[in-house]
Design an enzyme around this catalytic site. Structure first.
Site, PDB file in Angstrom:
ATOM      1  CB  SER A   1      41.937 -32.350   3.966  1.00 11.72           C
ATOM      2  OG  SER A   1      41.564 -32.284   5.310  1.00 11.72           O
TER       3      SER A   1
ATOM      4  CG  ASP B   1      27.730 -26.915  -1.587  1.00 11.21           C
ATOM      5  OD1 ASP B   1      27.509 -27.493  -2.665  1.00 11.21           O
ATOM      6  OD2 ASP B   1      28.151 -27.497  -0.571  1.00 11.21           O
TER       7      ASP B   1
ATOM      8  CE  LYS C   1      42.947 -37.333   5.687  1.00 14.34           C
ATOM      9  NZ  LYS C   1      42.074 -36.642   6.649  1.00 14.34           N
TER      10      LYS C   1
END
Length: 688
Positions: free
Chosen positions: A471, A482, A496
């Site tokens: 999460s 990224d 998740k």
């Protein structure tokens, strides 16, 4: 003969009529079994559950016979995952009666089919417990013969008849005997323990209530939409609120039911279980004892509320848990975990720092157990409220003052927490920009951003993750990856990438004064996406440099749930990568790590033991021969004991092999950047 076979296959399965045992000899019905029926409140709750699932769940599902069969398959698997209660003809009968009926009842909010299946399950479960108790009192096993028991029977066929079923029961009993034997019990106490356990299980089955049937059925129903959607009865929601508030004195763990087991779903940072490092996510609790020497009560098959009440207690008191460790792949023997009850210590939950000296360099480590935030303190604008971003800010300033040259953010076992804090902590390492995208069930999209242009730490960075990183942890790791801000190390994260909302089931109006509460539904309403466009759902975050942990990844992760939402993409957010670490540099770092680790005896010993453990886990069957069972059990214990400790008690050396390897990667980044600066410096005169 044909008539006899037909009579054996007859099963009356209606939920509103008694279930009769069929006597194949004379066809005279036995005494009718008392059946459970839904209460008025449950029938009312069922209607609201159906409405919310159809109107508000992220996944839009077609209600048809296909869904009906999916729910029934999941329900039967939940009730009898080991395929040790029903025979093939009975499962076929269940599908014939209910296979195309559940969808129609679902639309009207009824649970008659669910109660019908549960009543039949109770009948068969009682038969098994009576058989197991009787055999446990008299059986004498031959432990020298080569024999095996399949522990994972999902792909196995259902037993063809009662004879095959009883043979399976005998093997299960033999396996339980072995587990007790290698947990330290002798033959006499084993027989007593087993007999008492089966008697307790039978008594529990005889005390089942409509709530048990309703919970079992609605769990199969809601998890057919996705694994994180569930219904809470009023009692269960009270326990959920206590867990979220962290206010009650206990062991600091969230529990859930899986088949007949109570399973550890989350270790709460700062609680007794967290501080002891003895209880792990995925451990199956099969017994609870009070004090250091009190008798351990077998809790297999218990309602989770009853197990929770047994585990809770006053601060300072001792509770002993008998567990099947998750790292053993569901295999025995059980171990005893002793914990002292206490309140969750927010200071223990807080991020912590340490320093690793390596190659003459100081590598800082910040361990973040969860992304925590004192919402009340924040709202009241209290000056000293707890939050992850505030604590990490303080620690970063301290580490910079101590002269660290690189940093590892340790997110292993971090199951998430505050989304806001995940974004805020990310903002400490990047210039302003998007951090995560959220898509709701109607297709709307929201982007959460770091609005602060300041970068508190701009040096070499690695993020260490494992399969339990989930999460909010995945959001942080994905953003760092990224942006090219640092290197992600470890193994693929949990996956998740969904958002849940808790909704109270309320009546629009009532003419009859106070009526029973209907409970709550936890509903999946949105999905997380990386700023690069891919979701963290299902696939998780794939590290740049792979380092496996001792976690059994075949049993842990979003991809292990059959109903998990799929991985998907949406449009990329506009952001400017920092490119502190380029793809080419990551390839170079990966090669350096492979070369170094191949010469590191300690790391190679770790990989060797992990390989052996994985080989044992992958075995579908467990040996029921004494010598083979003993050898495998001792090997599992040795490996788990050797690598579970973070420090070597003989010399205080840090034995956290993955953290040490991650620090070495950061050291490589430091050297790489130093070499680049030196190259730039050498070329400067030629530019003038």
């Amino acid at each position: 003969m044909l008539r006899k076979k037909l009579l054996l296959m007859i099963v009356i399965l209606g939920s509103n009529v008694p279930v009769f045992a069929i006597n194949a000899k004379n066809s005279v019905p036995a005494v009718p079994v008392v059946t459970l029926k839904p209460t008025a409140a449950q029938e009312e709750a069922g209607k609201y559950i159906s409405q919310y699932l159809l109107q508000n769940h992220y996944r839009k599902v077609s209600v048809n016979d296909s869904l009906s069969r999916q729910i029934l398959n999941r329900y039967i698997e939940n009730l009898d995952g080991s395929k040790s209660y029903f025979v093939a003809s009975e499962v076929e009968s269940l599908h014939h009666v209910y296979g195309n009926r559940i969808d129609d009842e679902f639309l009207s909010g009824k649970a008659n089919a669910g109660f019908g299946v549960y009543n039949f399950f109770l009948k068969r479960a009682k038969e098994k417990m009576r058989y197991m108790r009787a055999v446990a009192d008299t059986v004498h096993f031959n432990f020298s013969i080569p024999e095996t028991l399949d522990l994972d029977r999902k792909a196995d066929p259902w037993p063809a008849d009662r004879r095959q079923l009883s043979e399976l029961w005998k093997k299960e009993l033999k396996y339980q005997w072995f587990n007790l034997k290698y947990s330290g019990e002798n033959n006499k106490t084993i027989r007593q323990t087993l007999s008492k356990s089966f008697t307790n299980r039978l008594n529990l089955l005889n005390r089942q209530k409509p709530e048990d049937a309703f919970q079992a059925y609605t769990y199969a129903l809601t998890t057919s939409f996705d694994p994180h959607t569930s219904y809470f009865s009023p009692d269960e929601y009270e326990n959920f609120q206590i867990d979220m508030s962290r206010s009650l004195e206990g062991i600091g763990a969230k529990l859930q039911t899986e088949s007949e087991y109570t399973v550890v779903n989350e270790i709460i940072a700062g609680g007794p279980a967290f501080k002891s490092n003895l209880l792990k996510k995925g451990d199956k609790i099969i017994g609870v004892g009070q004090g250091r020497s009190g008798n351990i009560t077998d809790v297999s098959g218990w309602r989770i509320n009853d197990v929770v009440r047994l585990i809770r207690g006053k601060k300072g008191t001792i509770v002993r848990l008998k567990v099947f460790p998750a790292n053993q792949g569901g295999r025995g023997p059980a171990k005893i975990v002793l914990l002292q009850r206490d309140k969750v210590d927010l200071l223990e939950q807080a991020a912590k720092k340490s320093i690793i000296q390596l190659n003459g360099e100081k590598i800082g480590v910040i361990t973040i157990p969860s992304f925590y935030l004192d919402f009340e303190g924040q709202q009241q604008n209290a000056g000293n409220y707890n939050s992850t971003s505030r604590d990490v800010t303080r620690i970063l300033n301290e580490l910079k003052n101590e002269g660290v040259e690189g940093l590892v953010i340790d997110l292993r076992d971090n199951g998430g927490g505050s989304l806001e804090e995940s974004v805020n902590v990310t903002g400490l390492f990047i210039p302003n920009g998007p951090v995560v995208q959220i898509s709701n069930s109607t297709g709307g999209k929201m982007v959460l951003r770091d609005e602060d242009r300041r970068v508190l730490y701009s040096g070499p960075l690695a993020v260490l993750v494992n399969r339990y990183s989930a999460s909010a942890s995945e959001i942080f790791a994905a953003a760092i990856q990224d942006y090219g801000r640092g290197v992600v190390i470890g193994e693929r994260t949990f996956g998740k990438g969904t958002v849940q909302s808790i909704i109270k089931l309320t009546r629009p109006f009532s003419f009859f004064g106070k009526q029973p509460d209907l409970g709550q539904i936890k509903l999946t309403v949105a999905k997380f996406y990386r700023i690069s466009g891919g979701s963290t759902q299902h696939k998780g975050v794939l590290p740049d440099i792979i380092m496996p942990s001792m976690i059994d990844t075949a049993l842990v992760g979003e991809d292990t749930y059959s109903s998990s939402l799929p991985w998907s993409t949406l449009s990329r957010s506009f952001y400017r990568p920092t490119a502190d670490v380029s793809p080419e540099e990551i390839t170079l770092l990966r090669h350096k790590q492979q070369e170094r680790s191949s010469k590191n005896r300690f790391y190679q010993a770790y990989l060797h033991d992990l390989s052996i453990l994985n080989q044992i886990r992958k075995k579908k069957a467990v040996s029921l021969q004494d010598s083979a069972f003993k050898s495998e059990t001792e090997r599992i214990k040795l490996i788990e004991g050797l690598w579970s400790a973070d420090t070597d008690s003989t010399n205080g050396k840090n034995r956290d092999v993955l953290l040490n390897q991650s620090a070495a990667v950061v050291s490589d980044i430091i050297d790489l950047k130093a070499a680049q600066r030196e190259t730039v410096t050498r070329t400067l005169p030629s530019l003038n």
